[in-house]
Design a protein around this motif. Structure first.
Motif, PDB file in Angstrom:
ATOM      1  N   ALA A  38       0.826  -1.216   0.000  1.00 37.80           N
ATOM      2  CA  ALA A  38       0.000   0.000   0.000  1.00 37.80           C
ATOM      3  C   ALA A  38       0.852   1.256   0.000  1.00 37.80           C
ATOM      4  N   GLU A  39       2.161   1.095   0.027  1.00 39.96           N
ATOM      5  CA  GLU A  39       3.006   2.259   0.289  1.00 39.96           C
ATOM      6  C   GLU A  39       3.630   2.879  -0.965  1.00 39.96           C
ATOM      7  N   HIS A  40       3.981   2.061  -1.952  1.00 41.82           N
ATOM      8  CA  HIS A  40       4.677   2.626  -3.123  1.00 41.82           C
ATOM      9  C   HIS A  40       3.681   3.222  -4.105  1.00 41.82           C
TER      10      HIS A  40
ATOM     11  N   ASN B 238       5.282   1.551  15.234  1.00 41.45           N
ATOM     12  CA  ASN B 238       5.663   2.703  14.412  1.00 41.45           C
ATOM     13  C   ASN B 238       6.025   2.179  13.033  1.00 41.45           C
ATOM     14  N   PHE B 239       5.637   2.933  12.000  1.00 45.17           N
ATOM     15  CA  PHE B 239       5.778   2.449  10.626  1.00 45.17           C
ATOM     16  C   PHE B 239       6.350   3.612   9.823  1.00 45.17           C
ATOM     17  N   GLY B 240       7.679   3.735   9.820  1.00 45.21           N
ATOM     18  CA  GLY B 240       8.283   4.943   9.267  1.00 45.21           C
ATOM     19  C   GLY B 240       7.814   6.135  10.076  1.00 45.21           C
TER      20      GLY B 240
ATOM     21  N   GLY C  46      -4.207  -5.549   6.706  1.00 46.66           N
ATOM     22  CA  GLY C  46      -3.442  -4.407   7.206  1.00 46.66           C
ATOM     23  C   GLY C  46      -3.785  -3.161   6.418  1.00 46.66           C
ATOM     24  N   GLY C  47      -3.999  -3.356   5.114  1.00 49.78           N
ATOM     25  CA  GLY C  47      -4.353  -2.240   4.243  1.00 49.78           C
ATOM     26  C   GLY C  47      -3.284  -1.161   4.268  1.00 49.78           C
ATOM     27  N   ALA C  48      -3.737   0.084   4.294  1.00 46.29           N
ATOM     28  CA  ALA C  48      -2.836   1.226   4.446  1.00 46.29           C
ATOM     29  C   ALA C  48      -3.032   1.765   5.867  1.00 46.29           C
TER      30      ALA C  48
HETATM   31  N1  KMH Z   1       0.582  -1.622   4.720  1.00 45.07           N
HETATM   32  C1  KMH Z   1       0.913  -1.752   6.096  1.00 45.07           C
HETATM   33  C2  KMH Z   1       0.356  -0.615   6.881  1.00 45.07           C
HETATM   34  C3  KMH Z   1      -0.506  -6.393   6.116  1.00 45.07           C
HETATM   35  O1  KMH Z   1      -0.577  -6.442   4.898  1.00 45.07           O
HETATM   36  O2  KMH Z   1      -1.213  -7.053   6.833  1.00 45.07           O
HETATM   37  C4  KMH Z   1       0.448  -3.028   6.690  1.00 45.07           C
HETATM   38  C5  KMH Z   1       0.754  -4.264   5.987  1.00 45.07           C
HETATM   39  C6  KMH Z   1       0.499  -5.490   6.769  1.00 45.07           C
HETATM   40  O3  KMH Z   1       1.147  -4.328   4.835  1.00 45.07           O
END
Ligand code: KMH
Ligand code: ZN
Length: 277
Positions: free
Chosen positions: A17-19, A116-118, A87-89
């Motif tokens: 979800a990050e890139h 903490n996530f970044g 987990g999503g974003a």
């Molecule tokens: N994207 C992260 C906030 C998951 O997929 O369950 C959480 C994550 C963990 O990627």
């Protein structure tokens, strides 16, 4: 101590979800791109796929219709174990994250604590974790417990003590290592984590960013399974960007063979994880 399997379950986490698609044009974000990625990765040794999806603007979404269509398409085109991210974003609500389970994947992630996530915080309150665990069991969805920090293993033991075994009766977890804010991605930390893994559980490990390869090698030598993919790393080697997800899976397969722990097929992985086929 976790049991050692002869073979290795290789999971691919292709998107995350990050890139952003703008920064990473080879990131699979459409359904067609995702299905092609799934097929390519299965061909080179993946047994499971950990899925986050995107909307038409390539932004992360938990839209239930899209999730349901994605599960159906990947099932139709591959034998892979289909795991959806709950987990999503970091911005997603608990309600939307719980609703992911209505898409009825084979497996879903269940993160065992807040971290903490970044610069952000990935929030996972205890009552939410318990609700995920129970709803997965009600629906026959096999959890993969995501462990970002050592204390999350203590929380997993508490969850199993207080609320019992998950669907399928087997406990499988993934050590997500090297997230800024979570546990380090190195051999010492992996060894420390292994001492706290519940009896009879299997584990895989994921190294984020530059910890990808050290964690992969440590997990293989410790008898674990592995997760690789562009969700977790965009670097193939120093100064070399990842070409595509299959490149990472192919390397993991080669290393697993060298370690005498060859890639398990999706059907073998289903038996190991307790996923109905
Ligand atoms: N994207 C992260 C906030 C998951 O997929 O369950 C959480 C994550 C963990 O990627
Ligand atoms: Zn994920």
């Amino acid at each position: 101590m976790a049991p050692t399997s002869h073979g290795t379950v290789i999971t691919v986490a292709p998107t995350g979800a990050e890139h952003s698609k703008t920064d990473v044009p080879n990131l699979p974000v459409t359904l067609d791109e995702l299905v092609k990625t799934a097929r390519d990765c299965e061909r080179v040794g993946a047994a499971m796929i950990h899925i986050h999806i995107r909307d038409d603007a390539a932004q992360p979404t938990l839209d239930l219709k899209r999730l349901t269509d994605t599960v159906a398409a990947v099932r139709e085109q591959t034998r892979l174990v289909v795991q959806l991210s709950t987990g999503g974003a970091v911005t997603d609500s608990e309600k939307d994250r719980l609703a992911v389970l209505d898409a009825l994947p084979d497996s879903a992630s269940c993160t065992m604590g807040t971290v903490n996530f970044g610069d952000d915080v990935f929030v996972n309150r205890w009552p939410f974790i318990v609700e995920l665990h129970k709803r997965m069991r009600d629906r026959g969805i096999v959890p993969e417990y995501e462990i970002f920090d050592i204390g999350h293993l203590t929380a997993l033991r508490r969850l199993l003590d207080e609320h019992g075994l998950p669907a399928g009766g087997h406990v499988h977890l993934d050590l997500v290592m090297g997230v800024p804010g979570g546990m380090a991605g190195d051999t010492e930390t992996l060894a420390a984590a292994l001492r706290l893994i519940p009896e009879g559980a299997t584990f895989s490990a994921t190294g984020v960013g530059r910890t990808s390869l050290p964690v992969l090698l440590a997990a293989l030598s410790a008898g674990g399974h592995v997760r690789v993919g562009m969700e977790d790393t965009l670097s193939y080697a120093r100064g070399e960007r990842v070409k595509d997800n299959a490149q990472l899976v192919a390397r993991a397969s080669g290393l697993a063979r060298i370690a005498q722990r060859p890639p398990m097929s999706p059907d073998e992985a289903k038996v190991l994880l307790g996923v109905a086929s």
